[in-house]
Design a protein around this motif. Structure first.
Motif, PDB file in Angstrom:
ATOM      1  N   VAL A 213      23.225  -4.969 -43.521  1.00 55.48           N
ATOM      2  CA  VAL A 213      22.645  -3.660 -43.830  1.00 55.48           C
ATOM      3  C   VAL A 213      21.300  -3.489 -43.130  1.00 55.48           C
ATOM      4  O   VAL A 213      20.995  -2.426 -42.579  1.00 55.48           O
ATOM      5  N   ALA A 214      20.485  -4.545 -43.140  1.00 57.56           N
ATOM      6  CA  ALA A 214      19.172  -4.473 -42.487  1.00 57.56           C
ATOM      7  C   ALA A 214      19.309  -4.168 -40.999  1.00 57.56           C
ATOM      8  O   ALA A 214      18.518  -3.410 -40.432  1.00 57.56           O
ATOM      9  N   ALA A 215      20.323  -4.745 -40.351  1.00 58.25           N
ATOM     10  CA  ALA A 215      20.552  -4.488 -38.926  1.00 58.25           C
ATOM     11  C   ALA A 215      20.949  -3.033 -38.696  1.00 58.25           C
ATOM     12  O   ALA A 215      20.491  -2.391 -37.738  1.00 58.25           O
ATOM     13  N   LEU A 216      21.802  -2.496 -39.564  1.00 57.13           N
ATOM     14  CA  LEU A 216      22.190  -1.088 -39.443  1.00 57.13           C
ATOM     15  C   LEU A 216      20.974  -0.177 -39.598  1.00 57.13           C
ATOM     16  O   LEU A 216      20.833   0.824 -38.878  1.00 57.13           O
ATOM     17  N   GLU A 217      20.083  -0.513 -40.527  1.00 57.56           N
ATOM     18  CA  GLU A 217      18.865   0.287 -40.721  1.00 57.56           C
ATOM     19  C   GLU A 217      17.984   0.250 -39.477  1.00 57.56           C
ATOM     20  O   GLU A 217      17.410   1.274 -39.076  1.00 57.56           O
ATOM     21  N   ILE A 218      17.890  -0.918 -38.865  1.00 55.04           N
ATOM     22  CA  ILE A 218      17.076  -1.050 -37.642  1.00 55.04           C
ATOM     23  C   ILE A 218      17.643  -0.191 -36.523  1.00 55.04           C
ATOM     24  O   ILE A 218      16.907   0.529 -35.840  1.00 55.04           O
ATOM     25  N   VAL A 219      18.949  -0.259 -36.328  1.00 49.82           N
ATOM     26  CA  VAL A 219      19.597   0.525 -35.269  1.00 49.82           C
ATOM     27  C   VAL A 219      19.401   2.015 -35.506  1.00 49.82           C
ATOM     28  O   VAL A 219      19.089   2.780 -34.576  1.00 49.82           O
ATOM     29  N   GLN A 220      19.528   2.458 -36.744  1.00 48.47           N
ATOM     30  CA  GLN A 220      19.457   3.884 -37.061  1.00 48.47           C
ATOM     31  C   GLN A 220      18.026   4.419 -37.103  1.00 48.47           C
ATOM     32  O   GLN A 220      17.785   5.577 -36.745  1.00 48.47           O
ATOM     33  N   LEU A 221      17.057   3.581 -37.499  1.00 48.95           N
ATOM     34  CA  LEU A 221      15.726   4.099 -37.833  1.00 48.95           C
ATOM     35  C   LEU A 221      14.592   3.606 -36.931  1.00 48.95           C
ATOM     36  O   LEU A 221      13.431   3.910 -37.205  1.00 48.95           O
ATOM     37  N   HIS A 222      14.885   2.868 -35.857  1.00 46.20           N
ATOM     38  CA  HIS A 222      13.795   2.251 -35.094  1.00 46.20           C
ATOM     39  C   HIS A 222      12.900   3.239 -34.367  1.00 46.20           C
ATOM     40  O   HIS A 222      11.854   2.857 -33.851  1.00 46.20           O
ATOM     41  N   HIS A 223      13.277   4.521 -34.329  1.00 50.69           N
ATOM     42  CA  HIS A 223      12.394   5.536 -33.744  1.00 50.69           C
ATOM     43  C   HIS A 223      11.712   6.397 -34.802  1.00 50.69           C
ATOM     44  O   HIS A 223      11.072   7.396 -34.458  1.00 50.69           O
ATOM     45  N   GLU A 224      11.850   6.035 -36.072  1.00 49.45           N
ATOM     46  CA  GLU A 224      11.101   6.725 -37.121  1.00 49.45           C
ATOM     47  C   GLU A 224       9.646   6.261 -37.076  1.00 49.45           C
ATOM     48  O   GLU A 224       9.353   5.116 -36.720  1.00 49.45           O
ATOM     49  N   ARG A 225       8.727   7.144 -37.444  1.00 50.53           N
ATOM     50  CA  ARG A 225       7.307   6.834 -37.421  1.00 50.53           C
ATOM     51  C   ARG A 225       6.656   7.253 -38.734  1.00 50.53           C
ATOM     52  O   ARG A 225       7.020   8.279 -39.308  1.00 50.53           O
ATOM     53  N   ILE A 226       5.665   6.486 -39.192  1.00 54.96           N
ATOM     54  CA  ILE A 226       5.124   6.715 -40.522  1.00 54.96           C
ATOM     55  C   ILE A 226       4.454   8.080 -40.658  1.00 54.96           C
ATOM     56  O   ILE A 226       4.289   8.582 -41.769  1.00 54.96           O
ATOM     57  N   GLY A 227       4.076   8.693 -39.524  1.00 58.29           N
ATOM     58  CA  GLY A 227       3.500  10.035 -39.588  1.00 58.29           C
ATOM     59  C   GLY A 227       4.537  11.125 -39.805  1.00 58.29           C
ATOM     60  O   GLY A 227       4.176  12.296 -39.983  1.00 58.29           O
ATOM     61  N   GLY A 228       5.816  10.774 -39.782  1.00 59.32           N
ATOM     62  CA  GLY A 228       6.876  11.740 -40.028  1.00 59.32           C
ATOM     63  C   GLY A 228       7.382  12.459 -38.797  1.00 59.32           C
ATOM     64  O   GLY A 228       8.237  13.338 -38.892  1.00 59.32           O
TER      65      GLY A 228
END
Length: 298
Positions: A213-228
């Motif tokens: 699950v952690a790997a799937l989250e990384i693949v899906q979310l690695h371009h998210e940024r804390i500023g939104g």
């Protein structure tokens, strides 16, 4: 430290005593060398109360150990690289990935990087203008493992994180080559297509039950940024898991310090300086400072 030099005179010994608490002697290179001509006249010693033992930290391993570690890491990297070349071709042609083989390769890489992070990070200096997506994924994986280990993560957590780091850009295999290989700035429409790769990668991998699950989250979310302002979901702050932000930092660091078709890489210290200033809106200041501490050691 890795080059070494011969001691030819007492003046050099005096200089070493002025700056160094201890030295390493390579007996193999000293044997039969010109150093033997003067070794009878030179006696490097310390009084009993001044004698200092070298530290046990891996940073001070001798060159022989460094070469051994490097050979093992090169073998691990070569196996992963070969896997990626085939896997990325499979994805382009609509075939499925062999994630079981990847898990074995990932655990091998985690073992080597954890044992010798200095050697592993040095290995990321190997550059290639070809197959740069595969090389970037490998480098991102190495940085991610070393960083997560620096933060105290356990082996199982490291393996799941490494799995995601290696596959974080697999969705780009669904991106047209005309966009991936474009040397100039992408148009708005082209960038919109590029921004689909996290979802494409997630959709490729979610069919495989053995992908963590952690790997799937990384693949899906690695371009998210804390500023939104990231993509694809516009998550903010703590909505982005720490393991995702670990890989995001490694991803950006390797990207800006490596030469690509579309830009020239910057030196490592300049890349860290840039990212330090971006951190409040991108990754989080505390996590970025830890990455600087981690990479700065080496």
């Amino acid at each position: 430290m890795f080059q070494g030099f011969f001691i030819d005179s007492m003046e050099q010994v005096a200089t070493l005593r002025q700056y160094c608490q201890y030295v390493f002697v390579d007996d193999e290179k000293a044997a039969g060398s010109r150093a033997n001509e003067v070794r009878g006249d030179i006696h490097i010693h310390a009084d009993a109360d001044e004698r200092t033992s070298p530290p046990s930290d891996t940073t001070w391993r001798n060159r022989r150990t460094f070469r051994q570690d490097l050979r093992r890491l090169l073998g691990s990297r070569e196996r992963l690289h070969n896997y990626f070349v085939k896997a990325f071709q499979d994805v382009r042609f609509g075939r499925s990935l062999d994630t079981r083989e990847l898990r074995i390769l990932v655990e091998d890489m985690v073992e080597h990087v954890s044992a010798s992070p200095a050697t592993a990070l040095w290995l990321t200096n190997l550059q290639s203008k070809h197959e740069f997506t595969a090389n970037h994924c490998l480098n991102t994986c190495v940085f991610s493992i070393a960083f997560a280990a620096h933060l105290g993560r356990g082996k199982d957590s490291l393996a799941d994180l490494a799995f995601g780091a290696l596959l974080h850009d697999v969705g780009k295999m669904r991106t047209p080559l005309s966009i991936l290989d474009k040397p100039g700035v992408l148009t708005e429409d082209e960038f919109d297509i590029m921004k689909k790769h996290p979802i494409d990668g997630y959709n490729i991998l979610r069919k495989h039950k053995d992908v963590p699950v952690a790997a799937l989250e990384i693949v899906q979310l690695h371009h998210e940024r804390i500023g939104g302002h990231g993509y694809p979901m516009g998550l903010k702050g703590n909505e982005i898991p720490e393991h995702v932000r670990i890989v995001a930092i490694a991803d950006v660091y390797d990207d800006i310090t490596s030469s690509r078709i579309y830009h020239e890489g910057v030196p490592g210290h300049a890349g860290l300086n840039m990212m330090f200033h971006w951190a409040p809106r991108e990754f989080g200041e505390d996590l970025m400072q830890e990455f600087i501490r981690c990479v700065g050691i080496y």
